[in-house]
Each structure stands twice: as C-alpha cells, then as structure tokens.
Design an enzyme around this catalytic site. Sequence first.
Site, PDB file in Angstrom:
ATOM      1  N   PRO A 204       0.797  -1.227   0.000  1.00  0.00           N
ATOM      2  CA  PRO A 204       0.000   0.000   0.000  1.00  0.00           C
ATOM      3  C   PRO A 204       0.833   1.283   0.000  1.00  0.00           C
ATOM      4  O   PRO A 204       1.862   1.364   0.659  1.00  0.00           O
ATOM      5  CB  PRO A 204      -0.826  -0.105   1.290  1.00  0.00           C
ATOM      6  CG  PRO A 204      -0.104  -1.081   2.142  1.00  0.00           C
ATOM      7  CD  PRO A 204       0.544  -2.053   1.199  1.00  0.00           C
ATOM      8  N   ASN A 205       0.311   2.228  -0.758  1.00  0.00           N
ATOM      9  CA  ASN A 205       0.831   3.598  -0.854  1.00  0.00           C
ATOM     10  C   ASN A 205       2.119   3.720  -1.672  1.00  0.00           C
ATOM     11  O   ASN A 205       2.588   4.831  -1.927  1.00  0.00           O
ATOM     12  CB  ASN A 205       1.030   4.222   0.546  1.00  0.00           C
ATOM     13  CG  ASN A 205      -0.270   4.268   1.318  1.00  0.00           C
ATOM     14  OD1 ASN A 205      -1.265   4.778   0.818  1.00  0.00           O
ATOM     15  ND2 ASN A 205      -0.295   3.708   2.518  1.00  0.00           N
TER      16      ASN A 205
ATOM     17  N   ARG B 125       5.119  11.034  -2.552  1.00  0.00           N
ATOM     18  CA  ARG B 125       4.799  10.683  -1.165  1.00  0.00           C
ATOM     19  C   ARG B 125       6.010  10.937  -0.268  1.00  0.00           C
ATOM     20  O   ARG B 125       7.047  10.268  -0.418  1.00  0.00           O
ATOM     21  CB  ARG B 125       4.433   9.194  -1.103  1.00  0.00           C
ATOM     22  CG  ARG B 125       4.215   8.675   0.287  1.00  0.00           C
ATOM     23  CD  ARG B 125       4.178   7.155   0.316  1.00  0.00           C
ATOM     24  NE  ARG B 125       3.925   6.685   1.661  1.00  0.00           N
ATOM     25  CZ  ARG B 125       4.138   5.449   2.077  1.00  0.00           C
ATOM     26  NH1 ARG B 125       4.594   4.530   1.248  1.00  0.00           N
ATOM     27  NH2 ARG B 125       3.883   5.115   3.327  1.00  0.00           N
TER      28      ARG B 125
ATOM     29  N   TYR C 232      11.051   8.967   1.390  1.00  0.00           N
ATOM     30  CA  TYR C 232      11.082   7.901   0.375  1.00  0.00           C
ATOM     31  C   TYR C 232      11.783   8.297  -0.920  1.00  0.00           C
ATOM     32  O   TYR C 232      11.887   7.466  -1.828  1.00  0.00           O
ATOM     33  CB  TYR C 232       9.649   7.438   0.083  1.00  0.00           C
ATOM     34  CG  TYR C 232       8.957   6.866   1.301  1.00  0.00           C
ATOM     35  CD1 TYR C 232       9.444   5.714   1.921  1.00  0.00           C
ATOM     36  CD2 TYR C 232       7.823   7.474   1.856  1.00  0.00           C
ATOM     37  CE1 TYR C 232       8.832   5.181   3.044  1.00  0.00           C
ATOM     38  CE2 TYR C 232       7.193   6.956   2.982  1.00  0.00           C
ATOM     39  CZ  TYR C 232       7.705   5.806   3.565  1.00  0.00           C
ATOM     40  OH  TYR C 232       7.101   5.286   4.680  1.00  0.00           O
TER      41      TYR C 232
ATOM     42  N   ASN D  53       8.098  -5.602  -0.645  1.00  0.00           N
ATOM     43  CA  ASN D  53       7.966  -4.377   0.141  1.00  0.00           C
ATOM     44  C   ASN D  53       6.481  -4.276   0.479  1.00  0.00           C
ATOM     45  O   ASN D  53       5.676  -3.792  -0.326  1.00  0.00           O
ATOM     46  CB  ASN D  53       8.434  -3.142  -0.623  1.00  0.00           C
ATOM     47  CG  ASN D  53       8.379  -1.895   0.262  1.00  0.00           C
ATOM     48  OD1 ASN D  53       7.797  -1.929   1.359  1.00  0.00           O
ATOM     49  ND2 ASN D  53       8.958  -0.808  -0.207  1.00  0.00           N
TER      50      ASN D  53
ATOM     51  N   ALA E 168       3.101  -0.689   4.974  1.00  0.00           N
ATOM     52  CA  ALA E 168       2.636  -0.740   6.368  1.00  0.00           C
ATOM     53  C   ALA E 168       2.117  -2.121   6.762  1.00  0.00           C
ATOM     54  O   ALA E 168       2.086  -2.445   7.959  1.00  0.00           O
ATOM     55  CB  ALA E 168       1.550   0.317   6.581  1.00  0.00           C
TER      56      ALA E 168
ATOM     57  N   HIS F 248       4.051  -4.398   9.200  1.00  0.00           N
ATOM     58  CA  HIS F 248       3.982  -4.252  10.655  1.00  0.00           C
ATOM     59  C   HIS F 248       2.688  -4.796  11.236  1.00  0.00           C
ATOM     60  O   HIS F 248       2.530  -4.824  12.450  1.00  0.00           O
ATOM     61  CB  HIS F 248       4.128  -2.763  11.015  1.00  0.00           C
ATOM     62  CG  HIS F 248       5.189  -2.062  10.212  1.00  0.00           C
ATOM     63  ND1 HIS F 248       6.507  -2.442  10.250  1.00  0.00           N
ATOM     64  CD2 HIS F 248       5.125  -1.029   9.312  1.00  0.00           C
ATOM     65  CE1 HIS F 248       7.212  -1.663   9.432  1.00  0.00           C
ATOM     66  NE2 HIS F 248       6.385  -0.802   8.856  1.00  0.00           N
TER      67      HIS F 248
ATOM     68  N   ASP G 221       1.724 -15.488   6.716  1.00  0.00           N
ATOM     69  CA  ASP G 221       1.257 -16.860   6.484  1.00  0.00           C
ATOM     70  C   ASP G 221       1.299 -17.221   5.002  1.00  0.00           C
ATOM     71  O   ASP G 221       1.593 -18.369   4.640  1.00  0.00           O
ATOM     72  CB  ASP G 221      -0.177 -17.035   7.004  1.00  0.00           C
ATOM     73  CG  ASP G 221      -0.245 -17.185   8.515  1.00  0.00           C
ATOM     74  OD1 ASP G 221       0.818 -17.361   9.152  1.00  0.00           O
ATOM     75  OD2 ASP G 221      -1.365 -17.139   9.055  1.00  0.00           O
TER      76      ASP G 221
ATOM     77  N   GLU H 232      12.479  -9.389   2.536  1.00  0.00           N
ATOM     78  CA  GLU H 232      11.723  -8.200   2.962  1.00  0.00           C
ATOM     79  C   GLU H 232      12.526  -6.960   2.589  1.00  0.00           C
ATOM     80  O   GLU H 232      13.724  -6.883   2.843  1.00  0.00           O
ATOM     81  CB  GLU H 232      11.504  -8.245   4.473  1.00  0.00           C
ATOM     82  CG  GLU H 232      10.813  -6.998   4.998  1.00  0.00           C
ATOM     83  CD  GLU H 232      10.666  -6.993   6.514  1.00  0.00           C
ATOM     84  OE1 GLU H 232      10.687  -8.079   7.130  1.00  0.00           O
ATOM     85  OE2 GLU H 232      10.558  -5.887   7.073  1.00  0.00           O
TER      86      GLU H 232
ATOM     87  N   HIS I 292      12.528  -2.529   2.265  1.00  0.00           N
ATOM     88  CA  HIS I 292      11.968  -1.200   2.533  1.00  0.00           C
ATOM     89  C   HIS I 292      12.903  -0.139   1.973  1.00  0.00           C
ATOM     90  O   HIS I 292      14.127  -0.272   2.068  1.00  0.00           O
ATOM     91  CB  HIS I 292      11.791  -0.960   4.036  1.00  0.00           C
ATOM     92  CG  HIS I 292      10.941  -1.990   4.680  1.00  0.00           C
ATOM     93  ND1 HIS I 292       9.573  -1.988   4.576  1.00  0.00           N
ATOM     94  CD2 HIS I 292      11.265  -3.085   5.387  1.00  0.00           C
ATOM     95  CE1 HIS I 292       9.085  -3.034   5.205  1.00  0.00           C
ATOM     96  NE2 HIS I 292      10.094  -3.723   5.713  1.00  0.00           N
TER      97      HIS I 292
ATOM     98  N   SER J  62      13.009   2.961   3.241  1.00  0.00           N
ATOM     99  CA  SER J  62      13.507   3.682   4.416  1.00  0.00           C
ATOM    100  C   SER J  62      14.104   2.696   5.419  1.00  0.00           C
ATOM    101  O   SER J  62      13.831   1.491   5.366  1.00  0.00           O
ATOM    102  CB  SER J  62      12.361   4.464   5.066  1.00  0.00           C
ATOM    103  OG  SER J  62      11.366   3.571   5.545  1.00  0.00           O
TER     104      SER J  62
ATOM    105  N   ARG K   1      13.063   4.710  12.530  1.00  0.00           N
ATOM    106  CA  ARG K   1      11.802   5.448  12.508  1.00  0.00           C
ATOM    107  C   ARG K   1      10.953   5.108  13.745  1.00  0.00           C
ATOM    108  O   ARG K   1      11.475   4.648  14.748  1.00  0.00           O
ATOM    109  CB  ARG K   1      11.074   5.154  11.189  1.00  0.00           C
ATOM    110  CG  ARG K   1      11.920   5.565   9.953  1.00  0.00           C
ATOM    111  CD  ARG K   1      11.190   5.330   8.662  1.00  0.00           C
ATOM    112  NE  ARG K   1       9.988   6.156   8.572  1.00  0.00           N
ATOM    113  CZ  ARG K   1       9.021   5.969   7.659  1.00  0.00           C
ATOM    114  NH1 ARG K   1       9.137   4.989   6.772  1.00  0.00           N
ATOM    115  NH2 ARG K   1       7.969   6.740   7.642  1.00  0.00           N
TER     116      ARG K   1
ATOM    117  N   ARG L  68       7.242   0.722  13.585  1.00  0.00           N
ATOM    118  CA  ARG L  68       7.841   0.210  12.346  1.00  0.00           C
ATOM    119  C   ARG L  68       8.988  -0.763  12.621  1.00  0.00           C
ATOM    120  O   ARG L  68       9.547  -1.364  11.702  1.00  0.00           O
ATOM    121  CB  ARG L  68       8.346   1.362  11.469  1.00  0.00           C
ATOM    122  CG  ARG L  68       7.253   2.257  10.952  1.00  0.00           C
ATOM    123  CD  ARG L  68       7.787   3.291   9.977  1.00  0.00           C
ATOM    124  NE  ARG L  68       6.923   4.445   9.922  1.00  0.00           N
ATOM    125  CZ  ARG L  68       5.835   4.554   9.154  1.00  0.00           C
ATOM    126  NH1 ARG L  68       5.506   3.579   8.334  1.00  0.00           N
ATOM    127  NH2 ARG L  68       5.075   5.637   9.189  1.00  0.00           N
TER     128      ARG L  68
HETATM  129  C1  DQA Z   1       8.096   1.197   3.761  1.00  0.00           C
HETATM  130  C2  DQA Z   1       8.215   1.374   5.276  1.00  0.00           C
HETATM  131  C3  DQA Z   1       6.873   1.155   5.951  1.00  0.00           C
HETATM  132  O1  DQA Z   1       6.984   1.344   7.352  1.00  0.00           O
HETATM  133  C4  DQA Z   1       5.837   2.132   5.409  1.00  0.00           C
HETATM  134  O2  DQA Z   1       4.576   1.882   5.990  1.00  0.00           O
HETATM  135  C5  DQA Z   1       5.771   2.125   3.929  1.00  0.00           C
HETATM  136  C6  DQA Z   1       7.012   2.084   3.165  1.00  0.00           C
HETATM  137  C7  DQA Z   1       9.417   1.547   3.041  1.00  0.00           C
HETATM  138  O3  DQA Z   1       9.577   1.127   1.903  1.00  0.00           O
HETATM  139  O4  DQA Z   1      10.258   2.249   3.606  1.00  0.00           O
HETATM  140  O5  DQA Z   1       4.705   2.232   3.341  1.00  0.00           O
HETATM  141  O6  DQA Z   1       7.809  -0.166   3.489  1.00  0.00           O
END
Ligand code: DQA
Length: 147
Positions: A10-11, A18, A23, A74, A77, A80, A87, A98, A100, A102, A107, A111
Amino acid sequence: MASILILNGPNLNLLGTRQPEVYGTTTLADIEAMCRAHAAARGLEIGFLQSNHEGALIDAIHAARGCHDGIILNAGAYTHSSVALMDAISAVALPAIELHLSNIHARESFRHVSHIARVAVGVICGFGAQGYLLAIDAMRGHLGGAG
Ligand code: DQA
C-alpha cells in the site's frame, strides 16, 4: 531462467510525491524500469506488481507458486500488521526478501516490528530505490546464481 516476483504494498504507487524526504523522488515506474534493466543484465526474469489491498497481495503470493522462484516483498505498512501476508509467504514456501526504502529501525517504534521478517531469508532497508537492486542481487545469490 530464474524468475523473481517483486511485490509492492500500500501507498507505494504514490512514490515520487509521497513524503519525498523519507522515500525519495523516484517513482514506482522508475523503480520498475531500474529493476527490469538490472534483472535483464543478469539473465533474470521479473514480475513487478503493486496493490493497496492486502487480499490482492496474498493472491499474488499464491499465484507466484510455479511461476517465480523467489519473492521480493515491500509490504509497506502491512509489514507491521499483517499476519496473513506472513502466512502466505510460509504457505507458498518460496524464498522471500523483505525490502523497505527507508530504514524502518530508525523510525517510529511501531515500524520496528515486522511479521514478514520471521519468514524472510533476509531484510534490506534504508537504501532507497537502490535497495530493490540490492534485493535482486541478494535473491540471485540465494537462488544459486552469482551473488
Ligand atoms: C516502507 C516502510 C513502511 O513502514 C511504510 O509503511 C511504507 C514504506 C518503506 O519502503 O520504507 O509504506 O515499506
């Protein structure tokens, strides 16, 4: 030819505009192009997807079985919060990294918790868009290609 699914939660469709101070200004389309060029130069196939919906991400993980050899995730959110994504990774038994942009450990404390890390081969965070390329190389090494 090995194939890697790069899955974005998401996002992340809003990358570029953003919170650029967190980011960066690279868009997700830019990142996809970087990943495709990086993978092609290493003889890898990639799939590249983004969804804002937890169920769609789970469906994509399920669909990776038989199509891809590993997953770079990635989960945004959902990292977390989502036991269901954790699963799904366990269920398909594909190696997962995994990822990210950031450094989640520098942070907010919420997170610092990751459900994905429990089932991941490893975690890459804090290197911005470059982290996607590091993750491709790490997965390539894990799958038995040059690391
Ligand atoms: C993220 C880090 C997450 O905590 C955050 O919710 C994101 C982006 C990152 O790529 O740094 O949406 O996954």
